[in-house]
Design a protein around this motif. Structure first.
Motif, PDB file in Angstrom:
ATOM      1  N   THR A   1       1.926   6.663  -6.470  1.00  0.00           N
ATOM      2  CA  THR A   1       1.100   7.826  -6.883  1.00  0.00           C
ATOM      3  C   THR A   1       1.837   9.237  -6.426  1.00  0.00           C
ATOM      4  N   ALA A   2       2.470   9.194  -5.292  1.00  0.00           N
ATOM      5  CA  ALA A   2       2.981  10.691  -5.082  1.00  0.00           C
ATOM      6  C   ALA A   2       4.293  10.926  -6.206  1.00  0.00           C
TER       7      ALA A   2
ATOM      8  N   GLU B   1       0.787  -1.461   0.054  1.00  0.00           N
ATOM      9  CA  GLU B   1       0.043   0.018  -0.072  1.00  0.00           C
ATOM     10  C   GLU B   1       0.887   1.224  -0.132  1.00  0.00           C
ATOM     11  N   ARG B   2       1.881   1.083   0.987  1.00  0.00           N
ATOM     12  CA  ARG B   2       2.901   2.669   0.713  1.00  0.00           C
ATOM     13  C   ARG B   2       3.582   2.782  -0.648  1.00  0.00           C
TER      14      ARG B   2
ATOM     15  N   VAL C   1       1.126   4.089  -2.478  1.00  0.00           N
ATOM     16  CA  VAL C   1       1.194   5.938  -2.444  1.00  0.00           C
ATOM     17  C   VAL C   1       2.282   6.334  -2.879  1.00  0.00           C
TER      18      VAL C   1
END
Length: 421
Positions: A139-140, A132-133, A136
């Motif tokens: 995505t970042a 998940e990180r 993220v």
């Protein structure tokens, strides 16, 4: 005999002055032989004695060895019994130890399995959170890449003077459109002198409009930054500051000459600088320039100050609209007071009904209390009569019994009598 004697006396050897004869040699040999024989006999005797002593010692040793052998046999038997007992104890202890080890190994295996299961579950959870990180972060990263592209586009936009002016104007339009209604402003409006400022804010009560014009002196400010970083030295900084001051003065003069019209616009106009850093640079290092703009009735504003000014204008417009609608508000207040009066009258009527209902309830409660008291009195009456009165009532006529009953009714206590018909 003489020959033998002479033979024995014949010298054989001579040692110094001493002559050694054959007879002396023979005598010496015989004497030596005798001494040797005696020594041999003595040695044989001693040897026999020593052998006898050795035999006696061997017999004693044999007896001692037999005794020790018996003791060893006995000790061996005892040792065998003890070894058997120890073997049994060791066998039972080994069984218990095996059982204990088996139980501990089973418990350890279960705990180890549980721990491995929990560790596996925790590892899966950590991997899930890590995924998940990572998602993220991806995505970042994509956002950062898109932001970098937007920054590049912004740099390209700001590098061109026309697009830079359009950027400052669009930012000003966004701030004004967010804070004011569409009827309170107009973009690119044409004044009576033919000039077209970026925005005209319409003031209430027929007051002159407020002019706002956007300027973005980015090139001169970038030159000041480069000079401050030491790329061009003090002389380059001085030239950059002079160019920046000249650009601002030119913008101030142009706004004052083109957009300040007596009776049509306000006496003060806004010069919008769409960068907080440029605004801070002007007010920090160019105080004389700010004072000159004030004397020309031009106020330099940043995005935050423009937003605050628009909020003030919005409050002024709201107050003006409220004043325009004051008669309608008064009429609505009169109607509201009439409604309140009718509501008060109806509430008072309802209060009167409630008061009457309360009085009726009080009267009902009083009557119920009286009925309850009378019932308690009736319950407390003496029922029945003494035997003598019962007998007397039997002997009296029916009418007399009724009279006595009536007389008893008028007294404090009621006495009932049974009359036989």
């Amino acid at each position: 005999m003489n020959e033998m004697a002479s033979l024995f006396s014949t010298p054989v050897a001579q040692l110094g002055t001493v002559e050694i004869s054959l007879g002396g040699v023979l005598v010496t040999v015989v004497a030596a032989f005798v001494l040797l024989s005696a020594g041999t006999v003595l040695a044989l005797w001693r040897t026999g004695r020593m052998r006898a002593q050795a035999a006696e010692e061997a017999a004693a040793r044999a007896r001692e060895a037999e005794t020790r052998m018996a003791e060893l046999t006995k000790a061996q038997a005892e040792l065998q019994g003890r070894m058997g007992t120890i073997a049994e104890v060791f066998g039972s202890r080994q069984a218990e130890l095996t059982k204990t080890l088996s139980e501990r190994l089973d418990g350890m295996s279960s705990r180890l399995g549980q721990s491995i299961t929990e560790q596996t579950k925790s590892t899966h959870e950590n991997l899930s959170r890590l995924q998940e990180r990572l998602a993220v972060i991806d995505t970042a990263q994509n956002n950062i890449q898109s932001l970098a592209g937007q920054v590049v586009q912004l740099q390209q936009i700001l590098s061109n003077k026309q697009t830079r002016g359009a950027f400052g104007q669009s930012r000003m339009e966004a701030i004004i459109a967010d804070g004011l209604p569409s009827s309170a402003y107009e973009f690119q409006a044409t004044l009576s002198n033919g000039n077209r400022p970026d925005c005209v804010v319409k003031m209430p009560n027929g007051a002159p409009s407020l002019v706002i014009d956007a300027k973005f002196p980015l090139e001169a400010w970038n030159a000041i930054r480069k000079a401050a970083e030491g790329e061009e030295g003090k002389e380059g900084r001085r030239q950059a500051e002079a160019a920046f001051r000249r650009d601002i003065e030119t913008h101030v003069k142009a706004i004052a000459e083109r957009y300040l019209i007596n009776g049509e616009t306000q006496d003060t106009a806004f010069m919008f600088v769409p960068s907080e850093s440029i605004f801070a640079e002007i007010h920090e290092n160019f105080e004389a320039l700010v004072q000159r703009a004030h004397r020309a009735r031009i106020v330099i504003v940043s995005p935050s100050l423009l937003m605050l000014s628009i909020q003030v204008i919005q409050a002024v417009l709201k107050d003006a609209r409220m004043r325009e609608q004051a008669h309608l508000i008064q009429a609505e207040v009169v109607r509201l007071m009439q409604d309140v009066s009718r509501l008060d009258e109806r509430v008072r009527k309802l209060q009167t009904h409630f008061s009457q209902a309360n009085r009726d309830i009080d009267m009902i409660l009083t009557s119920a209390e009286k009925v309850t008291k009378r019932g308690e009195k009736i319950e407390a009456l003496e029922l029945g009569a003494p035997e003598a009165e019962a007998a007397e009532s039997k002997s009296l006529p029916k009418g007399e019994a009724v009279k006595q009953a009536a007389a008893a009714t008028g007294s404090n206590s009621l006495k009932l009598r049974v009359v036989d018909e």
